[in-house]
Structure formats: C-alpha cells, structure tokens
Design a protein around this motif. Sequence first.
Motif, PDB file in Angstrom:
ATOM      1  N   THR A  10      15.405   8.109   1.359  1.00 19.70           N
ATOM      2  CA  THR A  10      15.032   8.893   0.191  1.00 19.70           C
ATOM      3  C   THR A  10      14.681   7.914  -0.916  1.00 19.70           C
ATOM      4  OG1 THR A  10      16.546  10.649   0.842  1.00 19.70           O
ATOM      5  CG2 THR A  10      15.774  10.663  -1.436  1.00 19.70           C
ATOM      6  N   VAL A  11      13.403   7.907  -1.272  1.00 19.59           N
ATOM      7  CA  VAL A  11      12.947   7.038  -2.354  1.00 19.59           C
ATOM      8  C   VAL A  11      13.262   7.745  -3.659  1.00 19.59           C
ATOM      9  CG1 VAL A  11      10.979   5.857  -3.402  1.00 19.59           C
ATOM     10  CG2 VAL A  11      11.120   6.070  -0.909  1.00 19.59           C
ATOM     11  N   ILE A  12      14.040   7.087  -4.495  1.00 15.89           N
ATOM     12  CA  ILE A  12      14.497   7.682  -5.746  1.00 15.89           C
ATOM     13  C   ILE A  12      13.529   7.387  -6.890  1.00 15.89           C
ATOM     14  CG2 ILE A  12      16.375   7.701  -7.438  1.00 15.89           C
ATOM     15  CD1 ILE A  12      18.191   6.908  -4.957  1.00 15.89           C
ATOM     16  N   ARG A  13      13.150   6.117  -6.999  1.00 16.08           N
ATOM     17  CA  ARG A  13      12.235   5.765  -8.085  1.00 16.08           C
ATOM     18  C   ARG A  13      11.568   4.429  -7.825  1.00 16.08           C
ATOM     19  NH1 ARG A  13      13.351   2.484 -12.460  1.00 16.08           N
ATOM     20  NH2 ARG A  13      15.214   1.216 -12.237  1.00 16.08           N
ATOM     21  N   ILE A  14      10.478   4.206  -8.521  1.00 20.36           N
ATOM     22  CA  ILE A  14       9.810   2.907  -8.525  1.00 20.36           C
ATOM     23  C   ILE A  14      10.385   2.145  -9.718  1.00 20.36           C
ATOM     24  CG2 ILE A  14       7.614   1.685  -8.731  1.00 20.36           C
ATOM     25  CD1 ILE A  14       6.251   4.234  -7.623  1.00 20.36           C
ATOM     26  N   THR A  15      10.822   0.929  -9.496  1.00 15.30           N
ATOM     27  CA  THR A  15      11.425   0.134 -10.569  1.00 15.30           C
ATOM     28  C   THR A  15      10.346  -0.414 -11.503  1.00 15.30           C
ATOM     29  OG1 THR A  15      11.322  -1.930  -9.322  1.00 15.30           O
ATOM     30  CG2 THR A  15      13.316  -0.572  -9.035  1.00 15.30           C
ATOM     31  N   GLU A  16      10.784  -1.006 -12.594  1.00 16.43           N
ATOM     32  CA  GLU A  16       9.845  -1.645 -13.530  1.00 16.43           C
ATOM     33  C   GLU A  16       9.078  -2.760 -12.816  1.00 16.43           C
ATOM     34  OE1 GLU A  16       9.070  -0.606 -16.584  1.00 16.43           O
ATOM     35  OE2 GLU A  16      10.441   1.043 -16.202  1.00 16.43           O
ATOM     36  N   ASP A  17       9.777  -3.524 -11.958  1.00 16.76           N
ATOM     37  CA  ASP A  17       9.102  -4.577 -11.189  1.00 16.76           C
ATOM     38  C   ASP A  17       8.058  -3.975 -10.253  1.00 16.76           C
ATOM     39  OD1 ASP A  17      10.575  -6.551 -12.419  1.00 16.76           O
ATOM     40  OD2 ASP A  17      12.011  -6.770 -10.770  1.00 16.76           O
ATOM     41  N   GLY A  18       8.388  -2.819  -9.672  1.00 18.07           N
ATOM     42  CA  GLY A  18       7.435  -2.142  -8.790  1.00 18.07           C
ATOM     43  C   GLY A  18       6.206  -1.686  -9.543  1.00 18.07           C
ATOM     44  N   LEU A  19       6.396  -1.128 -10.729  1.00 20.54           N
ATOM     45  CA  LEU A  19       5.262  -0.705 -11.551  1.00 20.54           C
ATOM     46  C   LEU A  19       4.411  -1.902 -11.975  1.00 20.54           C
ATOM     47  CD1 LEU A  19       7.065   1.975 -13.734  1.00 20.54           C
ATOM     48  CD2 LEU A  19       5.464   2.382 -11.839  1.00 20.54           C
ATOM     49  N   ALA A  20       5.070  -3.012 -12.274  1.00 22.93           N
ATOM     50  CA  ALA A  20       4.331  -4.225 -12.629  1.00 22.93           C
ATOM     51  C   ALA A  20       3.515  -4.734 -11.444  1.00 22.93           C
ATOM     52  CB  ALA A  20       5.298  -5.311 -13.106  1.00 22.93           C
ATOM     53  N   GLU A  21       4.081  -4.646 -10.252  1.00 21.65           N
ATOM     54  CA  GLU A  21       3.364  -5.080  -9.042  1.00 21.65           C
ATOM     55  C   GLU A  21       2.140  -4.201  -8.808  1.00 21.65           C
ATOM     56  OE1 GLU A  21       2.572  -7.705  -6.163  1.00 21.65           O
ATOM     57  OE2 GLU A  21       4.304  -7.846  -7.476  1.00 21.65           O
ATOM     58  N   ILE A  22       2.299  -2.901  -9.006  1.00 26.76           N
ATOM     59  CA  ILE A  22       1.173  -1.975  -8.862  1.00 26.76           C
ATOM     60  C   ILE A  22       0.082  -2.336  -9.867  1.00 26.76           C
ATOM     61  CG2 ILE A  22       0.432   0.416  -9.217  1.00 26.76           C
ATOM     62  CD1 ILE A  22       3.220   1.240  -8.079  1.00 26.76           C
ATOM     63  N   ALA A  23       0.471  -2.617 -11.103  1.00 29.21           N
ATOM     64  CA  ALA A  23      -0.500  -2.975 -12.139  1.00 29.21           C
ATOM     65  C   ALA A  23      -1.233  -4.268 -11.788  1.00 29.21           C
ATOM     66  CB  ALA A  23       0.204  -3.110 -13.485  1.00 29.21           C
ATOM     67  N   THR A  60      13.067  -6.213  -2.039  1.00 28.84           N
ATOM     68  CA  THR A  60      12.331  -6.994  -3.032  1.00 28.84           C
ATOM     69  C   THR A  60      12.489  -6.441  -4.445  1.00 28.84           C
ATOM     70  OG1 THR A  60      10.321  -5.740  -2.521  1.00 28.84           O
ATOM     71  CG2 THR A  60      10.621  -7.854  -1.391  1.00 28.84           C
ATOM     72  N   GLY A  61      13.242  -5.341  -4.581  1.00 29.63           N
ATOM     73  CA  GLY A  61      13.526  -4.790  -5.897  1.00 29.63           C
ATOM     74  C   GLY A  61      12.408  -3.965  -6.504  1.00 29.63           C
ATOM     75  N   LEU A  62      11.453  -3.519  -5.673  1.00 25.51           N
ATOM     76  CA  LEU A  62      10.318  -2.767  -6.200  1.00 25.51           C
ATOM     77  C   LEU A  62      10.571  -1.265  -6.272  1.00 25.51           C
ATOM     78  CD1 LEU A  62       7.391  -4.740  -4.522  1.00 25.51           C
ATOM     79  CD2 LEU A  62       8.451  -5.081  -6.762  1.00 25.51           C
ATOM     80  N   LEU A  90       0.837  -1.202   0.000  1.00 27.74           N
ATOM     81  CA  LEU A  90       0.000   0.000   0.000  1.00 27.74           C
ATOM     82  C   LEU A  90       0.873   1.254   0.000  1.00 27.74           C
ATOM     83  CD1 LEU A  90      -2.888  -1.012   2.420  1.00 27.74           C
ATOM     84  CD2 LEU A  90      -2.894  -0.941  -0.076  1.00 27.74           C
ATOM     85  N   PHE A  91       1.994   1.191   0.703  1.00 24.46           N
ATOM     86  CA  PHE A  91       2.942   2.302   0.683  1.00 24.46           C
ATOM     87  C   PHE A  91       3.488   2.488  -0.731  1.00 24.46           C
ATOM     88  CE2 PHE A  91       7.216   4.096   1.243  1.00 24.46           C
ATOM     89  CZ  PHE A  91       6.880   5.274   1.890  1.00 24.46           C
ATOM     90  N   LEU A  92       3.779   1.393  -1.417  1.00 23.05           N
ATOM     91  CA  LEU A  92       4.241   1.453  -2.802  1.00 23.05           C
ATOM     92  C   LEU A  92       3.201   2.150  -3.682  1.00 23.05           C
ATOM     93  CD1 LEU A  92       6.227   0.627  -5.083  1.00 23.05           C
ATOM     94  CD2 LEU A  92       4.962  -1.531  -5.219  1.00 23.05           C
ATOM     95  N   MET A  93       1.954   1.829  -3.476  1.00 20.83           N
ATOM     96  CA  MET A  93       0.895   2.456  -4.263  1.00 20.83           C
ATOM     97  C   MET A  93       0.811   3.954  -3.971  1.00 20.83           C
ATOM     98  SD  MET A  93      -1.991  -0.479  -4.352  1.00 20.83           S
ATOM     99  CE  MET A  93      -2.753   0.082  -5.864  1.00 20.83           C
ATOM    100  N   ARG A  94       1.045   4.343  -2.722  1.00 20.77           N
ATOM    101  CA  ARG A  94       1.056   5.765  -2.386  1.00 20.77           C
ATOM    102  C   ARG A  94       2.212   6.484  -3.071  1.00 20.77           C
ATOM    103  NH1 ARG A  94       1.491   5.802   3.674  1.00 20.77           N
ATOM    104  NH2 ARG A  94       2.420   7.814   3.253  1.00 20.77           N
ATOM    105  N   LEU A  95       3.344   5.798  -3.209  1.00 23.62           N
ATOM    106  CA  LEU A  95       4.513   6.414  -3.824  1.00 23.62           C
ATOM    107  C   LEU A  95       4.279   6.816  -5.278  1.00 23.62           C
ATOM    108  CD1 LEU A  95       7.467   4.249  -2.469  1.00 23.62           C
ATOM    109  CD2 LEU A  95       6.965   6.648  -1.928  1.00 23.62           C
ATOM    110  N   GLN A  96       3.405   6.102  -5.957  1.00 22.18           N
ATOM    111  CA  GLN A  96       3.179   6.439  -7.360  1.00 22.18           C
ATOM    112  C   GLN A  96       2.453   7.774  -7.532  1.00 22.18           C
ATOM    113  OE1 GLN A  96       0.700   3.790  -9.615  1.00 22.18           O
ATOM    114  NE2 GLN A  96      -0.814   3.617  -7.985  1.00 22.18           N
TER     115      GLN A  96
END
Length: 91
Positions: free
Chosen positions: A56-69, A33-35, A4-10
């Motif tokens: 400091t969160v720099i970016r969401i990785t491609e794996d992270g974006l795939a997880e969000i999707a 986890t590489g997200l 859910l935190f990952l989803m907030r980051l987007q």
Amino acid sequence: MPLLFLMRLQHVQLPVRVADRREVRYVSVLVATGLIEAEITTLKATARYAASQVATVIRITEDGLAEIAKMGDVPQFVKTSMRFARGLRLM
C-alpha cells in the motif's frame, strides 16, 4: 523501471494498493531509496500456493517529488532511457 512507476504514482489517488509482483518490487526499491512511504505485507501461504506480497503506497515523499521534477518531460525521459538501454539512437 521504478522511476517510471514513481511517475505513474503521481497521477493516482493515494493510498493505493499494489498487488502485481513486479510493481511490489518497484515499491520496495522506492521505499528503500526514500522516494515513497509504503507498507508491504506478505499474505499467508496456503498448502498449495506460495506466499504473495501486496503493498500500500501511502505517499510520495519530498525526495520523490524532487526526483519527479528532475526527470522533467516524461516522453523525453522515456525516449532517452530507451536509447541508453538499447544502445539505439532515437529521433
């Protein structure tokens, strides 16, 4: 809930600084986890206070974006997660 935190980051402009202890823990899980890509720094302790961490969160990785999707609709994801967590049936 790291996901859910990952989803907030987007929805925030990155890079973003995170100082809340629980959220720093989420950041460490998501990095492991590489997200996401992030830097976690330990601040020096003073005589009276324990060291704290900031990230400091720099970016969401491609794996992270795939997880969000994969999670799809946030309200439905939260509803399902809460049902499993509490053993309740939500309508």
